[in-house]
Design an enzyme around this catalytic site. Structure first.
Site, mmCIF file in Angstrom:
data_model
loop_
_atom_site.group_PDB
_atom_site.id
_atom_site.type_symbol
_atom_site.label_atom_id
_atom_site.label_comp_id
_atom_site.label_asym_id
_atom_site.label_seq_id
_atom_site.Cartn_x
_atom_site.Cartn_y
_atom_site.Cartn_z
ATOM 1 N N LYS A 111 0.921 -1.284 0.050
ATOM 2 C CA LYS A 111 -0.119 -0.051 -0.076
ATOM 3 C C LYS A 111 0.921 1.408 -0.100
ATOM 4 C CE LYS A 111 -3.039 2.886 2.741
ATOM 5 N NZ LYS A 111 -3.557 3.292 3.950
ATOM 6 N N GLY A 172 -7.966 8.951 10.223
ATOM 7 C CA GLY A 172 -8.391 9.175 11.780
ATOM 8 C C GLY A 172 -9.486 10.154 12.291
ATOM 9 N N ALA A 198 -9.536 5.644 5.055
ATOM 10 C CA ALA A 198 -9.468 6.811 5.828
ATOM 11 C C ALA A 198 -10.944 7.624 5.982
ATOM 12 C CB ALA A 198 -8.635 7.611 5.299
ATOM 13 N N GLY A 199 -11.197 7.688 7.265
ATOM 14 C CA GLY A 199 -12.459 8.560 7.474
ATOM 15 C C GLY A 199 -13.654 7.846 8.048
ATOM 16 N N ASN A 220 -8.571 1.608 10.407
ATOM 17 C CA ASN A 220 -7.705 1.177 11.345
ATOM 18 C C ASN A 220 -8.194 1.759 12.620
ATOM 19 O OD1 ASN A 220 -4.341 1.245 12.283
ATOM 20 N ND2 ASN A 220 -5.847 0.520 13.455
#
Length: 269
Positions: A111, A172, A198-199, A220
């Site tokens: 990635k 995040g 993300a988000g 994550n």
């Protein structure tokens, strides 16, 4: 097991995520950082059902035997490791990091993310394009984190990236997809898998991404920072399945006015 359950199971088995020639039954990819310890990481990932786990090779210990090793908790024979370039701010940095990762672990599926600054964590597109071109020529299978710009997504695919990973919102942030139209445009134009990266903050965000037609979701913080990471991992697993099934089913047409759910014909007068 009922016939209906069997048919549902068959649908899920046939509808597999395909990346760089490999097939996966799970459409949820999860990170391995930000948990309180490796034990919690292991439990949450198991609960998520994920088969691909991202590893920040500049942050997570995968080589120092004197300290706890990620591999002791997340078996690389059971999970596909996806080395990433978190905390890289230049193309040169990112390329060097992934070359070292391949040398250390033999990983070819990677990635790529090249960040623009520490405050927004938005991708630096110029450096991302530069790194992607080098890595593809170096025969890496590149999954690439990028902005939600359809034109940039097309350029990255044209360079040979095997998956496009537009952000839903800043890394995040947990605020969910802010520009669903652009995500849909990227999905419609792409011939490689598209993953929201993300988000995402909660299960409804993950389901929404799948309903837009995304092939998968990577997260994550949404799991690791939950009050109960293991329970949230379960929720995300269910949300991904529900969102995918809703997308495949095809939602009803949106109407401007109310429409009776029962036909008017045959009414008793």
């Amino acid at each position: 097991m009922s016939l209906k359950a069997l048919k549902t199971q068959d649908l899920q088995n046939d509808d597999m995520l395909k990346i760089a020639g490999k097939k996966f039954t799970s459409r949820l990819l999860v990170g391995t950082g930000k948990y309180k310890d490796f034990q919690q990481t292991s439990e949450a990932i198991a609960a998520s059902g994920a088969q691909i786990v991202t590893v920040a090779v500049r942050r997570v210990n995968i080589s120092n035997p004197k300290e706890p090793l990620l591999q002791d908790y997340i078996d690389p024979k059971h999970y596909t490791y996806l080395p990433n370039t978190a905390f890289c701010y230049t193309a040169d940095e990112a390329v060097r990091t992934l070359r070292l990762a391949r040398e250390a672990g033999g990983w070819n599926l990677v990635k790529l993310e090249v960040l623009g600054d520490e405050k927004t964590l938005y991708p630096d597109i110029t450096e991302t394009l530069k790194a992607a071109e080098i890595l593809v020529k170096d025969e890496f299978d590149v999954m690439v984190y990028t902005s939600d710009d359809p034109l940039i997504a097309r350029k990255l695919e044209d360079l040979g990236c095997c998956a496009i990973m537009p952000l839903g919102a800043p890394i995040g942030s947990g605020i969910g997809i802010q520009n669903p139209l652009n995500i849909e445009l990227i999905v419609q134009q792409s011939s490689v898998p598209v993953l929201v990266d993300a988000g995402v903050g909660t299960a409804s965000h993950a389901a929404f991404a799948m309903e837009l037609g995304c092939d998968a979701v990577l997260m994550n913080s949404a799991i690791a920072h939950a009050k109960d990471p293991v329970l949230m991992a379960h929720a995300m697993k269910d949300a991904i399945i529900a969102g995918r099934n809703a997308y495949l089913a095809g939602r009803m047409e949106i109407k401007d006015f109310g429409v009776a759910s029962s036909p008017r014909g045959g009414l008793i007068t």
